[in-house]
Scaffold this active site. Sequence first.
Site, PDB file in Angstrom:
ATOM      1  N   ASP A 146      -4.394   6.161  -0.836  1.00 27.70           N
ATOM      2  CA  ASP A 146      -3.526   5.024  -0.522  1.00 27.70           C
ATOM      3  C   ASP A 146      -2.096   5.291  -0.997  1.00 27.70           C
ATOM      4  OD1 ASP A 146      -5.408   2.418   0.184  1.00 27.70           O
ATOM      5  OD2 ASP A 146      -6.404   3.759  -1.219  1.00 27.70           O
TER       6      ASP A 146
ATOM      7  N   GLU B 243       1.469  -2.286   2.288  1.00 22.49           N
ATOM      8  CA  GLU B 243       0.351  -2.805   1.504  1.00 22.49           C
ATOM      9  C   GLU B 243       0.466  -2.406   0.040  1.00 22.49           C
ATOM     10  OE1 GLU B 243      -4.528  -2.957   1.373  1.00 22.49           O
ATOM     11  OE2 GLU B 243      -3.542  -1.680   2.850  1.00 22.49           O
TER      12      GLU B 243
ATOM     13  N   ASP C 250       0.433   0.085   6.922  1.00 23.86           N
ATOM     14  CA  ASP C 250      -0.865   0.135   6.245  1.00 23.86           C
ATOM     15  C   ASP C 250      -1.179   1.606   6.013  1.00 23.86           C
ATOM     16  OD1 ASP C 250      -3.375  -0.125   5.211  1.00 23.86           O
ATOM     17  OD2 ASP C 250      -4.053  -1.596   6.671  1.00 23.86           O
TER      18      ASP C 250
ATOM     19  N   LEU D 189      -3.483   3.118   4.368  1.00 23.64           N
ATOM     20  CA  LEU D 189      -4.889   3.512   4.424  1.00 23.64           C
ATOM     21  C   LEU D 189      -5.697   2.253   4.708  1.00 23.64           C
ATOM     22  CD1 LEU D 189      -6.768   5.855   1.875  1.00 23.64           C
ATOM     23  CD2 LEU D 189      -7.876   4.253   3.425  1.00 23.64           C
TER      24      LEU D 189
ATOM     25  N   THR E 215     -10.079   1.057   2.974  1.00 21.32           N
ATOM     26  CA  THR E 215     -10.177   1.785   1.709  1.00 21.32           C
ATOM     27  C   THR E 215     -11.595   1.756   1.149  1.00 21.32           C
ATOM     28  OG1 THR E 215      -7.849   1.348   1.174  1.00 21.32           O
ATOM     29  CG2 THR E 215      -9.286   1.962  -0.644  1.00 21.32           C
TER      30      THR E 215
ATOM     31  N   SER F 247     -16.097  -7.501  10.593  1.00 24.54           N
ATOM     32  CA  SER F 247     -16.156  -6.820   9.307  1.00 24.54           C
ATOM     33  C   SER F 247     -17.593  -6.738   8.824  1.00 24.54           C
ATOM     34  CB  SER F 247     -15.302  -7.558   8.271  1.00 24.54           C
ATOM     35  OG  SER F 247     -13.940  -7.490   8.613  1.00 24.54           O
TER      36      SER F 247
ATOM     37  N   ASP G 256      -2.657  -5.205   8.078  1.00 27.24           N
ATOM     38  CA  ASP G 256      -3.947  -4.803   8.641  1.00 27.24           C
ATOM     39  C   ASP G 256      -4.003  -5.003  10.152  1.00 27.24           C
ATOM     40  OD1 ASP G 256      -5.326  -4.058   6.245  1.00 27.24           O
ATOM     41  OD2 ASP G 256      -5.570  -6.173   5.756  1.00 27.24           O
TER      42      ASP G 256
END
Length: 350
Positions: free
Chosen positions: A102, A125, A165, A167, A170, A233, A291
């Site tokens: 990140d 982020e 963003d 990464l 994560t 998700s 995101d």
Amino acid sequence: MAPMGIRLSPLGVAVFCLLGLGVLYHLYSGFLAGRFAFFVLSEPAAGAPGGAVDLRELLAVSVLAATRGGEEVRRVREGNVLNAKAKGKTREGADEQLTSGDLLSNRKMFYLLKSAFPAVQINSEERVDTADQETISWDRSIPEEIKQKIQPKEVPAESVTVWIDPLDATQEYTEDLRQYVTTMVCVAVNGKPVIGVIHKPFSAYTAWAMVDGGSNVKARSSYNEKTPRIIVSRSHAGKVEQVARQTFGNKTLIIPAGGAGYKVLALLDVADKNQEEADIYIHVTYIKKWDICAGNAVLRALGGHMTTLTGEEISYTGSDGNEGGLIASINMNHKALIEKLPDLEKTSHK
């Protein structure tokens, strides 16, 4: 007529005139040079406050930034030097992970974009540590594919917000679920997402698009509105499944997945064997704008939609979070989908 005994030489007159011109030049050259410099410096530079930003150039450097960040993400994961730690809690109480991937990706992406467009606001982020600043220059080259599809378009620099963003996914990254991981850049103009870049570091696939411009990705040829495949998700599958099957029937397929970038790509025609396909993307809780901004821009460029669960457009200014959940689709009746799923808005607040 000259006085008697004095004769004017043509050569002398010429020399006298040249000397006079030299004196005048000496007196006024500094003044004129100063005025010229003032004129040049008063012209706003590209990306400077009050200046203009070429969105085609910003797209090109955004693609490069996502790729460079992806190289760091991949290098850290393959070297197994994640140094993972919890940086806080999500609103659902889960640990929010932070890794070296990140941080190193963020550093590459942020400073590349900042050096190319120093006056443009950049939201990332991860926190940018000025003590760890890196000088990264951009040679201002634009890939041929972008040149062929995108025309130059200037907008005021102060109207632009870039969302990074470094990464995405994560948690999945720490679990070595590499297919879900992306790096993303989004450009919003006056709060509306107009450029989106989604890069998959472990398959070297990059999707980009510009609203009213062009893209290197397209929608699939068909979607299923009656019994859709819904991507959600991993932690939200149970919340969505019951409502979705009540609405569309028991044959509705729920696809748990990681990463907002991955979920948007599932709605598109992506040349990546590790990419699943879905018809609708739903998120039922709070989500950060870095995101979803890139995916929102890509969908908009292709004629798709990403809104809150109640159908409101998401503005990419102000706070960094979106409270109203989201529903995303393409080549479907988006308004009808929202009307079919009214209970999901209530679910988002649980």
